[in-house]
Design a protein around this motif. Structure first.
Motif, mmCIF file in Angstrom:
data_model
loop_
_atom_site.group_PDB
_atom_site.id
_atom_site.type_symbol
_atom_site.label_atom_id
_atom_site.label_comp_id
_atom_site.label_asym_id
_atom_site.label_seq_id
_atom_site.Cartn_x
_atom_site.Cartn_y
_atom_site.Cartn_z
ATOM 1 N N SER A 1 -37.541 24.021 -0.100
ATOM 2 C CA SER A 1 -38.817 24.017 -0.805
ATOM 3 C C SER A 1 -38.863 24.962 -2.000
ATOM 4 N N GLY A 2 -38.253 26.118 -1.898
ATOM 5 C CA GLY A 2 -38.254 27.043 -3.030
ATOM 6 C C GLY A 2 -37.498 26.462 -4.208
ATOM 7 N N GLN A 3 -36.356 25.875 -3.932
ATOM 8 C CA GLN A 3 -35.578 25.246 -4.993
ATOM 9 C C GLN A 3 -36.332 24.060 -5.586
ATOM 10 N N ALA A 4 -37.131 23.379 -4.760
ATOM 11 C CA ALA A 4 -37.944 22.269 -5.266
ATOM 12 C C ALA A 4 -39.030 22.778 -6.207
ATOM 13 N N VAL A 5 -39.637 23.919 -5.887
ATOM 14 C CA VAL A 5 -40.627 24.515 -6.790
ATOM 15 C C VAL A 5 -39.943 25.011 -8.066
ATOM 16 N N GLN A 6 -38.769 25.589 -7.932
ATOM 17 C CA GLN A 6 -37.982 26.000 -9.097
ATOM 18 C C GLN A 6 -37.725 24.801 -10.011
ATOM 19 N N THR A 7 -37.428 23.668 -9.405
ATOM 20 C CA THR A 7 -37.202 22.428 -10.146
ATOM 21 C C THR A 7 -38.480 21.952 -10.823
ATOM 22 N N MET A 8 -39.604 21.994 -10.117
ATOM 23 C CA MET A 8 -40.891 21.625 -10.714
ATOM 24 C C MET A 8 -41.181 22.491 -11.934
ATOM 25 N N ASN A 9 -40.914 23.779 -11.832
ATOM 26 C CA ASN A 9 -41.157 24.674 -12.960
ATOM 27 C C ASN A 9 -40.380 24.231 -14.193
ATOM 28 N N LEU A 10 -39.139 23.845 -13.994
ATOM 29 C CA LEU A 10 -38.316 23.381 -15.114
ATOM 30 C C LEU A 10 -38.866 22.080 -15.691
ATOM 31 N N MET A 11 -39.288 21.178 -14.837
ATOM 32 C CA MET A 11 -39.769 19.875 -15.289
ATOM 33 C C MET A 11 -41.056 19.979 -16.100
ATOM 34 N N PHE A 12 -41.842 21.021 -15.853
ATOM 35 C CA PHE A 12 -43.145 21.154 -16.516
ATOM 36 C C PHE A 12 -43.195 22.329 -17.500
ATOM 37 N N GLY A 13 -42.046 22.862 -17.840
ATOM 38 C CA GLY A 13 -42.016 23.919 -18.837
ATOM 39 C C GLY A 13 -42.617 25.231 -18.393
ATOM 40 N N GLN A 14 -42.680 25.451 -17.085
ATOM 41 C CA GLN A 14 -43.176 26.710 -16.543
ATOM 42 C C GLN A 14 -42.036 27.729 -16.506
ATOM 43 N N PRO A 15 -42.347 29.028 -16.443
ATOM 44 C CA PRO A 15 -41.284 29.998 -16.177
ATOM 45 C C PRO A 15 -40.563 29.611 -14.894
ATOM 46 N N GLU A 16 -39.252 29.659 -14.899
ATOM 47 C CA GLU A 16 -38.483 29.159 -13.761
ATOM 48 C C GLU A 16 -38.799 29.898 -12.472
ATOM 49 N N ASN A 17 -39.200 31.153 -12.587
ATOM 50 C CA ASN A 17 -39.484 31.961 -11.403
ATOM 51 C C ASN A 17 -40.961 31.946 -11.016
ATOM 52 N N ALA A 18 -41.789 31.124 -11.658
ATOM 53 C CA ALA A 18 -43.220 31.095 -11.353
ATOM 54 C C ALA A 18 -43.468 30.769 -9.884
ATOM 55 N N GLY A 19 -44.195 31.631 -9.218
ATOM 56 C CA GLY A 19 -44.501 31.450 -7.801
ATOM 57 C C GLY A 19 -43.366 31.743 -6.854
ATOM 58 N N LEU A 20 -42.247 32.241 -7.379
ATOM 59 C CA LEU A 20 -41.046 32.387 -6.544
ATOM 60 C C LEU A 20 -40.486 33.810 -6.495
ATOM 61 N N ASP A 21 -41.131 34.743 -7.164
ATOM 62 C CA ASP A 21 -40.637 36.126 -7.119
ATOM 63 C C ASP A 21 -41.127 36.805 -5.839
#
Length: 347
Positions: free
Chosen positions: A321-341
């Motif tokens: 799930s964390g890697q999936a959120v990391q992937t979502m961040n990339l797909m939507f132009g969010q900081p890659e670590n958003a919500g994951l630090d």
């Protein structure tokens, strides 16, 4: 704000998505599906989410997933491919945590998952969800099949040795000896997952062949640009979370002078979620529990021709799930670590 839907929110990867997205500054969960639990508040099933997640489960048929920006499938294999085409046609991006879009060859998928692939036309455009390898492709993707938990640890452990066709190790005799916590089997009633069965016990399984084997070899071969063969043996350990992969690689004679510690440090110097430990370290699964971090240590006993790479990750976070959120961040132009630090939990 990214509007998120989750199909299959009652399993371990589903609740882990909910936990991570509850703290995401740029995303909002607007729909969570479950046929069995429709109408129940998510926080009623998972009290850890009280005050954090206010939605209720709804049936997939009654949920307007086409109004979401992205839909995660935290479901058994076969579900995402049955719904992906309709969502993509509506402009919704799809991230599948199961195996529907991991394997490029539908015949291989059918062999290992005992079902025929129902939308083989989408396999060509599906991007494999391993950000450290496919970051640019993920940014442009509308459909991502996330890497499995074991494959994530093994591929990141071997990436610096194979990338770009490097000729440092024997690519035909690789061995991955991997151990996982019980949560890797999913949230279901199963004798092997009972405390009296899994506790105070340690065992190998699927030695004749595991469905992650073709995924790992496909990924490593793509990284290397040529065929890679690997013996993969998984084990079940009496813990809830965590994967520990011990990877063995034989160094080629012409590469014996290579500084492998520096090689790994340089490759991962810019990676937010990959931590290469100092030489001689022994990473522990508890050092990554609850986090999206992978920790790697490189060993070369007696300075000989055998390289041993130790990799630890949380199978539910970086392995799912964390890697999936990391992937979502990339797909939507969010900081890659958003919500994951997230600082790992200890003890």
């Amino acid at each position: 704000m990214i509007k998120v839907g989750i199909v299959g929110g009652t399993g371990y990867t589903g609740v882990e998505l909910l936990r991570l997205l509850a703290g995401h500054p740029g995303a909002e969960v607007v729909a969570v599906t479950s046929r069995k639990e429709a109408g129940m508040k998510v926080a009623e099933m998972f009290p850890s989410l009280r005050g954090r997640v206010d939605v209720a489960f709804s049936t997939p048929d009654e949920t307007p997933l086409e109004q979401c920006d992205v839909v995660f499938f935290a479901t058994p294999h076969g579900v995402a491919m049955a719904q992906a085409r309709e969502l993509l046609a509506a402009g919704v991006k799809v991230i599948d945590l199961a195996a529907d879009f991991r394997l490029k060859d539908p015949a291989v998928f059918q062999q290992w998952y005992a079902m025929e692939h129902s939308c083989t036309d989408l396999l060509a455009e599906a991007v494999y969800g391993l950000p450290e390898v496919n970051r640019d492709a993920i940014r442009a993707a509308r459909l991502v099949g996330m890497a499995g938990c074991y494959p994530t640890s093994v591929q990141l452990g071997l990436l610096p040795l194979l990338e770009g066709g490097k000729q440092l190790i024997d690519t035909q005799t690789l061995i991955a000896d991997c151990k996982s916590g019980v949560s890797g089997a999913g949230r279901k009633a199963e004798v092997g997952a009972l405390l009296a069965e899994a506790g105070d016990n340690f065992k190998a399984y699927a030695v004749k062949g595991h469905r992650h084997s073709p995924e790992i070899e496909q990924g490593l071969s793509a990284i290397h640009g040529g065929p890679v063969k690997l013996t993969f043996v998984p084990h079940l350990t009496p813990m809830i979370r965590g994967i520990h992969s011990t990877i063995y690689a034989r160094i080629k004679p012409e590469a014996l002078d290579t500084d492998f510690q520096s090689l790994f440090e340089q490759r991962y110097a810019g990676e937010h979620f990959v931590d290469v430990l100092p030489a001689g370290s022994h990473p522990e699964t508890r050092s990554v529990r609850g986090s999206n971090t992978v920790r790697i240590a490189v060993h070369r006993p007696g300075n000989g021709d055998l390289l041993i790479i130790l990799v630890v990750e949380d199978n539910l976070v970086k392995g799912a799930s964390g890697q999936a959120v990391q992937t979502m961040n990339l797909m939507f132009g969010q900081p890659e670590n958003a919500g994951l630090d997230i600082v790992p939990l200890l003890p």
